[in-house]
Design a protein around this motif. Sequence first.
Motif: not given
Length: 76
Positions: A52, A49, A45, A71
């Motif tokens: 992104s 992140d 994750q 999100r």
Amino acid sequence: MTSVLVLFGVLGALVVLLVVVLLRRNSGRTETADGLLIEREARLQAEMDRVSFNARSVDNAAPTSSDVYHRRHRHR
């Protein structure tokens, strides 16, 4: 003057307590399968992140097409 000394005494006691708690913790890695899977998922994750939310992907995207926008508005 007394209240200031009491305040600093309480703050000092809290700092000492936090230091003792942190030093007593076992900072070793997780050995169980469940713990290893949780660490793996957290690492994956974090990697997603970083991809992104890097400056290039966020700054070059339109305000409504970035991952941040989707999100944020998905949870409403």
